[in-house]
Design an enzyme around this catalytic site. Structure first.
Site, PDB file in Angstrom:
ATOM      1  N   ARG B  55     -10.497 -50.841 -69.495  1.00  0.00           N
ATOM      2  CA  ARG B  55     -11.734 -50.725 -70.276  1.00  0.00           C
ATOM      3  C   ARG B  55     -11.912 -51.880 -71.253  1.00  0.00           C
ATOM      4  O   ARG B  55     -12.981 -52.478 -71.348  1.00  0.00           O
ATOM      5  CB  ARG B  55     -11.774 -49.407 -71.032  1.00  0.00           C
ATOM      6  CG  ARG B  55     -12.436 -48.279 -70.273  1.00  0.00           C
ATOM      7  CD  ARG B  55     -12.535 -47.084 -71.196  1.00  0.00           C
ATOM      8  NE  ARG B  55     -11.355 -47.046 -72.050  1.00  0.00           N
ATOM      9  CZ  ARG B  55     -10.246 -46.407 -71.760  1.00  0.00           C
ATOM     10  NH1 ARG B  55     -10.197 -45.716 -70.673  1.00  0.00           N
ATOM     11  NH2 ARG B  55      -9.194 -46.435 -72.549  1.00  0.00           N
ATOM     12  N   THR B  56     -10.845 -52.185 -71.989  1.00  0.00           N
ATOM     13  CA  THR B  56     -10.967 -53.258 -72.983  1.00  0.00           C
ATOM     14  C   THR B  56     -11.288 -54.585 -72.277  1.00  0.00           C
ATOM     15  O   THR B  56     -12.142 -55.348 -72.721  1.00  0.00           O
ATOM     16  CB  THR B  56      -9.661 -53.374 -73.804  1.00  0.00           C
ATOM     17  OG1 THR B  56      -9.415 -52.131 -74.425  1.00  0.00           O
ATOM     18  CG2 THR B  56      -9.758 -54.451 -74.849  1.00  0.00           C
ATOM     19  N   LYS B  84       7.976 -66.078 -65.100  1.00  0.00           N
ATOM     20  CA  LYS B  84       9.052 -67.063 -64.883  1.00  0.00           C
ATOM     21  C   LYS B  84       9.859 -67.312 -66.152  1.00  0.00           C
ATOM     22  O   LYS B  84      10.788 -68.087 -66.153  1.00  0.00           O
ATOM     23  CB  LYS B  84       8.453 -68.398 -64.418  1.00  0.00           C
ATOM     24  CG  LYS B  84       7.695 -68.327 -63.116  1.00  0.00           C
ATOM     25  CD  LYS B  84       7.055 -69.688 -62.819  1.00  0.00           C
ATOM     26  CE  LYS B  84       6.040 -69.571 -61.687  1.00  0.00           C
ATOM     27  NZ  LYS B  84       5.146 -70.734 -61.642  1.00  0.00           N
ATOM     28  N   ARG B 105      -4.467 -59.493 -74.689  1.00  0.00           N
ATOM     29  CA  ARG B 105      -3.755 -58.240 -74.957  1.00  0.00           C
ATOM     30  C   ARG B 105      -2.304 -58.477 -74.560  1.00  0.00           C
ATOM     31  O   ARG B 105      -2.029 -59.212 -73.601  1.00  0.00           O
ATOM     32  CB  ARG B 105      -4.314 -57.084 -74.153  1.00  0.00           C
ATOM     33  CG  ARG B 105      -3.408 -55.848 -74.275  1.00  0.00           C
ATOM     34  CD  ARG B 105      -3.975 -54.653 -73.603  1.00  0.00           C
ATOM     35  NE  ARG B 105      -5.034 -54.093 -74.413  1.00  0.00           N
ATOM     36  CZ  ARG B 105      -5.155 -52.800 -74.678  1.00  0.00           C
ATOM     37  NH1 ARG B 105      -4.262 -51.944 -74.233  1.00  0.00           N
ATOM     38  NH2 ARG B 105      -6.160 -52.360 -75.371  1.00  0.00           N
ATOM     39  N   HIS B 133      -5.631 -53.180 -82.901  1.00  0.00           N
ATOM     40  CA  HIS B 133      -6.656 -53.271 -81.861  1.00  0.00           C
ATOM     41  C   HIS B 133      -7.979 -53.398 -82.619  1.00  0.00           C
ATOM     42  O   HIS B 133      -8.785 -52.469 -82.637  1.00  0.00           O
ATOM     43  CB  HIS B 133      -6.606 -52.000 -81.007  1.00  0.00           C
ATOM     44  CG  HIS B 133      -7.363 -52.095 -79.723  1.00  0.00           C
ATOM     45  ND1 HIS B 133      -8.007 -53.238 -79.321  1.00  0.00           N
ATOM     46  CD2 HIS B 133      -7.569 -51.184 -78.742  1.00  0.00           C
ATOM     47  CE1 HIS B 133      -8.582 -53.015 -78.146  1.00  0.00           C
ATOM     48  NE2 HIS B 133      -8.332 -51.779 -77.781  1.00  0.00           N
TER      49      HIS B 133
END
Lengths: 151, 306
Positions: B55-56, B84, B105, B133
């Protein structure tokens, strides 16, 4: 009758005096003084006019860095640091709690990004109900000084 | 209005003062009423999701496209250099050199703050672990202002997992700028953390605790529901707890007319589906508002004058 010094005077170096009794051993451990080559004289639970009892640490031929002095302020804010040259105190300063500490401690939050990345930890400090709280600049979590220092 | 957010990193709601918050909300309202497909024209935005969040991410990507910008990035770190062993600092350093803004994020707390120190362009935090957030908080504030017509002096109840819910922590901090009063309704094991309560005490903000949603609804303007996660309790305990923290139509029977129910979503069963049809439900509008709040932020960070 002359008072005899219970802890031998040093010719050159640093004396941390007026450490609250019981904190001296923590300071030795925290500043890793026993791992260094410096010769160290310590006194625990010595009589003190102001404090009742105190600890004292004398480190020969070594001056403390600002970082070490800042860490010291966290454990023993009432301590004094005396810089000694030729048996004389040439500089003397009292501890003051710094506004922030850079790179002194790992963040206790195991999921904080500082554990995996090339940055110094950075804590801002504030006094809270007799304790000192350290807030991590990165993960924004607040901790008691005992949790951060692992003591 | 002076653009105080131009070229600024958007990392934590704690970095915002009241004027900053009002600027974003005002801009979001303008963009909701009058779309501006020109504001990011010619700009490339990195959308780097080191942890999945559908959603974000879609909300950010929609916001960029609606403002006329282009996107590069990834939706999980599985196929990137992070796999890696590349440090986040190096990844950010390089990706930011390709782009005009860096939306990210990350599963670790503090990742966004660290990224801002290595990025040559503004970083926008789309969630860093259990920490912050900020764009969720901005869309929550925008929704509250929209459904109540104001932000000052509101009474807000938070229900559910208040211990681990970062949306709850940030929204509480943001609402302090507007003199809110709080009621916290949570199982003992998931109550509001002490450090947030200490902050509220220091700011002189009024708050109380309650065990009952039904008894609280007549006194509040907003109920902010969150999910109590099953895995935090054994099954019997969960059943007992969950039944106490479910919002159904019955618990709304004495609610004030202006009451609105918000939820950061996804919900599981903490809001009964029948509530969706009541005039109190506002969580779907809230989710839609995420696009406007994120448009506002991107537009402000990348344009000195709108």
């Amino acid at each position: 009758m002359r008072n005899k010094l219970q802890v031998e005077a040093i010719r050159q170096g640093t004396v941390i005096d007026h450490i609250p009794a019981g904190q001296g051993i923590k300071i030795l451990d925290r500043l890793q003084l026993l791992d260094s080559d410096a010769s160290i004289t310590v006194g625990f639970n010595l009589p003190s006019k102001d404090q009742g009892h105190k600890d004292i640490i004398k480190v020969t031929d070594r001056k403390f860095t600002e970082q070490e002095a800042n860490q010291l302020a966290l454990f023993a804010p009432s301590a004094t640091i005396n810089v000694i040259d030729n048996y004389e105190v040439v500089d003397k300063f009292k501890m003051a709690l710094p506004d922030s500490l850079l790179g002194a401690f790992a963040c206790p939050n195991s999921n904080c990004i500082t554990h995996n990345e090339p940055v110094d930890t950075h804590f801002s400090l504030r006094a809270h109900q007799g304790d000192v709280r350290l807030k991590c600049k990165y993960c924004e979590k607040s901790f008691s000084k005992d949790i951060v220092s692992g003591l | 209005m002076e653009n105080r957010l131009y070229k600024r990193d958007i990392i934590s709601i704690a970095d915002f003062d009241r004027k900053d918050l009002e600027l974003v909300l005002e801009t979001a309202a303008q963009l909701k009423n009058s779309p501006r497909p020109d504001l990011l024209k010619g700009k490339v935005i990195a959308s780097c999701f080191f942890e999945a969040s559908t959603r974000t991410r879609l909300s950010f990507e929609t916001a960029v496209q609606r403002l006329g910008g282009s996107l590069i990035g990834f939706s999980d770190a599985g196929n990137t250099s992070a796999k890696k062993g590349e440090t986040l600092a190096d990844s950010v350093n390089i990706i930011s050199s390709y782009t005009d803004a860096f939306v990210m994020r990350h599963p670790q707390e503090g990742a966004a703050r660290l990224a801002s120190e290595f990025s040559s362009v503004p970083v926008i935090n789309g969630g860093d672990g259990s920490n912050q957030h900020p764009t969720q908080t901005l869309l929550d504030l925008f929704s509250i202002r929209e459904c109540q017509g104001k932000l000052d002096g509101l009474k807000v109840a938070f229900v559910g997992d208040l211990k681990y819910g970062r949306t709850v922590h940030s929204l509480t901090q943001a609402l302090c700028h507007f003199g809110a009063e709080f009621t916290f309704i949570a199982p003992k094991a998931l109550t509001m953390p002490d450090y947030i309560l200490e902050e509220l005490d220091a700011k002189g903000i009024k708050y109380s605790f309650s065990d009952s949603i039904e008894e609280t609804t007549p006194q509040v303007d907003i109920i902010y529901m969150t999910r109590v996660q099953k895995e935090r309790f054994d099954e019997t305990e969960y059943k007992h707890i969950a039944s106490k923290y479910i919002l159904d139509v019955d618990s709304l029977k004495n609610a004030k007319d202006n009451l609105k129910v918000l939820h950061p979503l996804p919900r599981v069963d903490e809001i009964a589906v029948e509530v969706d049809k009541t005039p109190y439900a506002y969580y779907f509008q809230q989710a839609e508002n995420g696009v406007y709040a994120r448009q506002a932020l991107l537009a402000l960070v990348l344009n000195e004058v709108l």
